[in-house]
Design a protein around this motif. Sequence first.
Motif, PDB file in Angstrom:
ATOM      1  N   VAL A   7       0.865  -1.184   0.000  1.00 33.77           N
ATOM      2  CA  VAL A   7       0.000   0.000   0.000  1.00 33.77           C
ATOM      3  C   VAL A   7       0.896   1.227   0.000  1.00 33.77           C
ATOM      4  O   VAL A   7       1.504   1.582   1.013  1.00 33.77           O
ATOM      5  N   ARG A   8       0.999   1.856  -1.167  1.00 36.17           N
ATOM      6  CA  ARG A   8       1.848   3.041  -1.291  1.00 36.17           C
ATOM      7  C   ARG A   8       1.177   4.251  -0.645  1.00 36.17           C
ATOM      8  O   ARG A   8      -0.037   4.346  -0.609  1.00 36.17           O
ATOM      9  N   GLY A   9       2.007   5.174  -0.161  1.00 38.89           N
ATOM     10  CA  GLY A   9       1.513   6.298   0.608  1.00 38.89           C
ATOM     11  C   GLY A   9       1.698   6.096   2.100  1.00 38.89           C
ATOM     12  O   GLY A   9       1.400   6.991   2.902  1.00 38.89           O
ATOM     13  N   TYR A  10       2.224   4.911   2.475  1.00 40.54           N
ATOM     14  CA  TYR A  10       2.441   4.563   3.884  1.00 40.54           C
ATOM     15  C   TYR A  10       3.856   4.013   4.051  1.00 40.54           C
ATOM     16  O   TYR A  10       4.416   3.410   3.126  1.00 40.54           O
ATOM     17  N   ALA A  11       4.415   4.191   5.242  1.00 41.87           N
ATOM     18  CA  ALA A  11       5.752   3.684   5.521  1.00 41.87           C
ATOM     19  C   ALA A  11       5.756   2.158   5.515  1.00 41.87           C
ATOM     20  O   ALA A  11       4.711   1.505   5.679  1.00 41.87           O
ATOM     21  N   PHE A  12       6.932   1.586   5.347  1.00 38.77           N
ATOM     22  CA  PHE A  12       7.110   0.142   5.267  1.00 38.77           C
ATOM     23  C   PHE A  12       6.564  -0.535   6.531  1.00 38.77           C
ATOM     24  O   PHE A  12       6.963  -0.215   7.651  1.00 38.77           O
ATOM     25  N   GLU A  13       5.599  -1.455   6.336  1.00 40.68           N
ATOM     26  CA  GLU A  13       4.993  -2.247   7.411  1.00 40.68           C
ATOM     27  C   GLU A  13       4.476  -1.364   8.550  1.00 40.68           C
ATOM     28  O   GLU A  13       4.610  -1.698   9.730  1.00 40.68           O
ATOM     29  N   SER A  14       3.883  -0.234   8.176  1.00 39.51           N
ATOM     30  CA  SER A  14       3.322   0.674   9.178  1.00 39.51           C
ATOM     31  C   SER A  14       1.842   0.440   9.422  1.00 39.51           C
ATOM     32  O   SER A  14       1.233   1.109  10.260  1.00 39.51           O
ATOM     33  N   LEU A  15       1.252  -0.512   8.683  1.00 41.86           N
ATOM     34  CA  LEU A  15      -0.156  -0.845   8.851  1.00 41.86           C
ATOM     35  C   LEU A  15      -0.262  -2.172   9.587  1.00 41.86           C
ATOM     36  O   LEU A  15       0.191  -3.210   9.103  1.00 41.86           O
ATOM     37  N   GLY A  16      -0.834  -2.137  10.759  1.00 39.81           N
ATOM     38  CA  GLY A  16      -0.986  -3.306  11.611  1.00 39.81           C
ATOM     39  C   GLY A  16      -1.732  -2.911  12.864  1.00 39.81           C
ATOM     40  O   GLY A  16      -2.555  -1.984  12.857  1.00 39.81           O
ATOM     41  N   LEU A  17      -1.428  -3.571  13.975  1.00 43.85           N
ATOM     42  CA  LEU A  17      -2.069  -3.261  15.248  1.00 43.85           C
ATOM     43  C   LEU A  17      -1.282  -2.154  15.938  1.00 43.85           C
ATOM     44  O   LEU A  17      -0.145  -2.359  16.367  1.00 43.85           O
ATOM     45  N   HIS A  18      -1.881  -0.974  16.068  1.00 44.41           N
ATOM     46  CA  HIS A  18      -1.211   0.169  16.678  1.00 44.41           C
ATOM     47  C   HIS A  18      -1.446   0.137  18.189  1.00 44.41           C
ATOM     48  O   HIS A  18      -2.592   0.210  18.665  1.00 44.41           O
ATOM     49  N   VAL A  19      -0.347   0.044  18.930  1.00 41.03           N
ATOM     50  CA  VAL A  19      -0.381   0.119  20.387  1.00 41.03           C
ATOM     51  C   VAL A  19       0.612   1.195  20.787  1.00 41.03           C
ATOM     52  O   VAL A  19       1.828   0.958  20.785  1.00 41.03           O
ATOM     53  N   GLY A  20       0.117   2.374  21.077  1.00 42.86           N
ATOM     54  CA  GLY A  20       1.006   3.499  21.312  1.00 42.86           C
ATOM     55  C   GLY A  20       1.760   3.825  20.033  1.00 42.86           C
ATOM     56  O   GLY A  20       1.181   4.014  18.970  1.00 42.86           O
ATOM     57  N   SER A  21       3.095   3.859  20.131  1.00 42.85           N
ATOM     58  CA  SER A  21       3.930   4.158  18.963  1.00 42.85           C
ATOM     59  C   SER A  21       4.373   2.907  18.217  1.00 42.85           C
ATOM     60  O   SER A  21       5.145   2.987  17.270  1.00 42.85           O
ATOM     61  N   VAL A  22       3.888   1.754  18.649  1.00 41.93           N
ATOM     62  CA  VAL A  22       4.316   0.472  18.093  1.00 41.93           C
ATOM     63  C   VAL A  22       3.265  -0.060  17.129  1.00 41.93           C
ATOM     64  O   VAL A  22       2.058   0.065  17.377  1.00 41.93           O
ATOM     65  N   VAL A  23       3.732  -0.654  16.027  1.00 42.23           N
ATOM     66  CA  VAL A  23       2.845  -1.351  15.091  1.00 42.23           C
ATOM     67  C   VAL A  23       3.185  -2.836  15.163  1.00 42.23           C
ATOM     68  O   VAL A  23       4.275  -3.264  14.758  1.00 42.23           O
ATOM     69  N   LEU A  24       2.260  -3.635  15.708  1.00 43.85           N
ATOM     70  CA  LEU A  24       2.486  -5.067  15.901  1.00 43.85           C
ATOM     71  C   LEU A  24       1.944  -5.859  14.709  1.00 43.85           C
ATOM     72  O   LEU A  24       0.928  -5.487  14.110  1.00 43.85           O
ATOM     73  N   PRO A  25       2.611  -6.985  14.349  1.00 45.76           N
ATOM     74  CA  PRO A  25       2.066  -7.861  13.309  1.00 45.76           C
ATOM     75  C   PRO A  25       0.825  -8.577  13.822  1.00 45.76           C
ATOM     76  O   PRO A  25       0.709  -8.863  15.021  1.00 45.76           O
ATOM     77  N   VAL A  26      -0.099  -8.869  12.904  1.00 44.06           N
ATOM     78  CA  VAL A  26      -1.424  -9.346  13.299  1.00 44.06           C
ATOM     79  C   VAL A  26      -1.836 -10.559  12.480  1.00 44.06           C
ATOM     80  O   VAL A  26      -1.088 -11.064  11.641  1.00 44.06           O
ATOM     81  N   ARG A  27      -3.097 -11.015  12.734  1.00 49.44           N
ATOM     82  CA  ARG A  27      -3.539 -12.299  12.187  1.00 49.44           C
ATOM     83  C   ARG A  27      -4.231 -12.194  10.828  1.00 49.44           C
ATOM     84  O   ARG A  27      -4.432 -13.235  10.185  1.00 49.44           O
ATOM     85  N   TYR A  28      -4.557 -11.000  10.369  1.00 49.07           N
ATOM     86  CA  TYR A  28      -5.268 -10.865   9.104  1.00 49.07           C
ATOM     87  C   TYR A  28      -4.692  -9.694   8.300  1.00 49.07           C
ATOM     88  O   TYR A  28      -4.233  -8.710   8.875  1.00 49.07           O
ATOM     89  N   TYR A  29      -4.750  -9.820   7.004  1.00 50.64           N
ATOM     90  CA  TYR A  29      -4.405  -8.667   6.162  1.00 50.64           C
ATOM     91  C   TYR A  29      -5.088  -8.811   4.810  1.00 50.64           C
ATOM     92  O   TYR A  29      -5.473  -9.917   4.383  1.00 50.64           O
ATOM     93  N   THR A  30      -5.221  -7.676   4.139  1.00 53.19           N
ATOM     94  CA  THR A  30      -5.724  -7.671   2.765  1.00 53.19           C
ATOM     95  C   THR A  30      -5.146  -6.465   2.043  1.00 53.19           C
ATOM     96  O   THR A  30      -4.920  -5.417   2.655  1.00 53.19           O
ATOM     97  N   VAL A  31      -4.868  -6.635   0.775  1.00 51.35           N
ATOM     98  CA  VAL A  31      -4.293  -5.572  -0.058  1.00 51.35           C
ATOM     99  C   VAL A  31      -4.905  -5.679  -1.451  1.00 51.35           C
ATOM    100  O   VAL A  31      -5.071  -6.785  -1.982  1.00 51.35           O
ATOM    101  N   ALA A  32      -5.218  -4.549  -2.044  1.00 48.81           N
ATOM    102  CA  ALA A  32      -5.693  -4.512  -3.433  1.00 48.81           C
ATOM    103  C   ALA A  32      -5.133  -3.266  -4.103  1.00 48.81           C
ATOM    104  O   ALA A  32      -4.874  -2.248  -3.447  1.00 48.81           O
ATOM    105  N   SER A  33      -4.936  -3.364  -5.414  1.00 47.84           N
ATOM    106  CA  SER A  33      -4.366  -2.242  -6.154  1.00 47.84           C
ATOM    107  C   SER A  33      -4.836  -2.303  -7.597  1.00 47.84           C
ATOM    108  O   SER A  33      -5.017  -3.399  -8.152  1.00 47.84           O
ATOM    109  N   ILE A  34      -5.039  -1.137  -8.182  1.00 46.95           N
ATOM    110  CA  ILE A  34      -5.315  -1.059  -9.617  1.00 46.95           C
ATOM    111  C   ILE A  34      -4.502   0.093 -10.183  1.00 46.95           C
ATOM    112  O   ILE A  34      -4.377   1.141  -9.549  1.00 46.95           O
ATOM    113  N   GLU A  35      -3.926  -0.157 -11.349  1.00 51.47           N
ATOM    114  CA  GLU A  35      -2.975   0.801 -11.917  1.00 51.47           C
ATOM    115  C   GLU A  35      -3.146   0.853 -13.432  1.00 51.47           C
ATOM    116  O   GLU A  35      -3.220  -0.184 -14.092  1.00 51.47           O
TER     117      GLU A  35
END
Length: 607
Positions: A510-538
Amino acid sequence: MTRARRVLVLIAATLAIPFASASLHAEPPAAAGRDAPPPDTTPAPATHAGTLAYRVEIDAPKSLRDVLAASVDLVRWQSYEEMTESLFDALIDKADAQAREAVATEGYFSPRIAIDVDRTKTPRAVTLHVTPGPQAQVARVQLDVNGPATGDPEAMAAIARMRRDWPLPPGTPFKQSVWIDAKAKAVASIAGSAFAAAHLASSEARVDPQAGSVDLDVAIDSGPVFHVGDLDIQGLSRYPADIVRHYRVQKPGDRYSVAELNQFVRRLNGTGYFASVHAAIDTDPNEAASAPVHVSVIEAPPKKIEVGLGYSTDTAYRASLSYRDVDTFGHAVQMSVDARVESKLQNLSLRFVEPPAENGWSRTTFARVERTDISGLTTRTAATGLRMRSLDERNQWQYGAAFYVDREEPAGLPTTNSHALYIDVERAWRRVDDMGSPTQGYIVLAQAGVGVPGASTRGFERVIVRSAFWQPLGRLWSLTARAEAGAVISPDRASVPSELLFRTGGDTTVRGYAFESLGLHVGSVVLPVRYYTVASIEATRWINDTIGIATFVDAGNAFDQVSDFTLAMGYGIGARVRTPIGPFRLDLAYGQQSHQVRLHFSVGLTF
């Protein structure tokens, strides 16, 4: 120059006048040969008595000056030191016809041409005036294929592609160079199917100068259907012939395909065993039932050390060191040791890859340690295992087992430890025109695995599906779409090693976001989680065959509860360059949720 020599030159020039075109084209001076670049347009001063010098100025549109300079002998011979009056007049006489012939190759069939000569100047001033007139347009195209291919479904698909990709459709400007190249590509498109002996039977470009139009007719003889025979292998000394045979795509008796022959060559080039690989079928129609495939290889040095420095917008600066020995233990077992240090990631790995067996399966054994520091989370992971992989890239199976030991250290939060014996199977369907840089087709990958209960912190299941689609939209546009999703079925995320969980965001997700910055946000930490989805059209607008400009929309996220599902959106534009190692992408993207504009850079197929 002696008197006798001047007489000889004069006689030669006089004899040349009736046959100037033939003689001047056949034996120009060495400095101005037809196959050599045009001589310097600034004439050398005349150093011999009785000779003359002249300078030519070309008064023509810029796009035609080079072709005129290369084709008109009056221009090409202006530095000839032994120029005589008779030879100069002969060049003037032929210049009109040669200029017309030159501009005709660019599609201009009714030019106005004038040659002005000022003999009072030293050197003489010659001006070649060319007003090209309208460029001829292609009015009609007839592309015919004759022979057994006309009833063959595979060949009919190749014929349809040939007609679709024909670069001189009605309404386009006619150019001789494009016409020649178009015929060669048309034949190659048929010869790339099972009809390897396809050849041009006839071709004609009928020009109507007054109408400014050209009618094109091309007839291709397909020749017989070819089936591949045995391999004729040359150049092996260190490895047995089976090393080459086991990478083969087509078996004896299969219908010939240039795409599959090229895939065979790519496989061999990618092994590391060879510095060079060339393969070609014997296209003698008499051998069509079982045509030998001639393979010539040059073996590469087995040992190699590589040092690299690089940068990516995901992980910033990096340095790498690798050692490879493709003939470990003298049995063509490939060993690689890789060390990589990046701003956010460091790892060390050891891997052994065995050559494929006759059944087309190859085994890899590996061990790896890795440390990451991304989005406030530090992870330390060690893994070891083995993996089996089939060689068939289009219908590829993989399965393996690996043991993971993992430690998560989130900033300001408790440390967690986990381990897992993970067993998985993966299936890939690749239906694309080019494995490295596809422009048409689709890829689907599906993976399912389990964390074995008792040998893992907690038993779990894991599923991932990834897909991508490429489609040309006419001659100038192309569409790319991507979708993927994954799930880990476990009561909690902390019991699963972080490498088997999910975060997303960055150059290839997902462009527009820092590397692996999308996940479970706990304070300043982004934790890896159990589900994800990504879609793109270009959508990409191609400026030429290599460079394009893209616009895109990305959407995706990683979440630990299904009820938390939301999409983070990213939009942007970017540059695209097709390269031998895959597409080059430089993107500027805006993250709707992050409210940031980010630059993204990546190379290669990330699938």
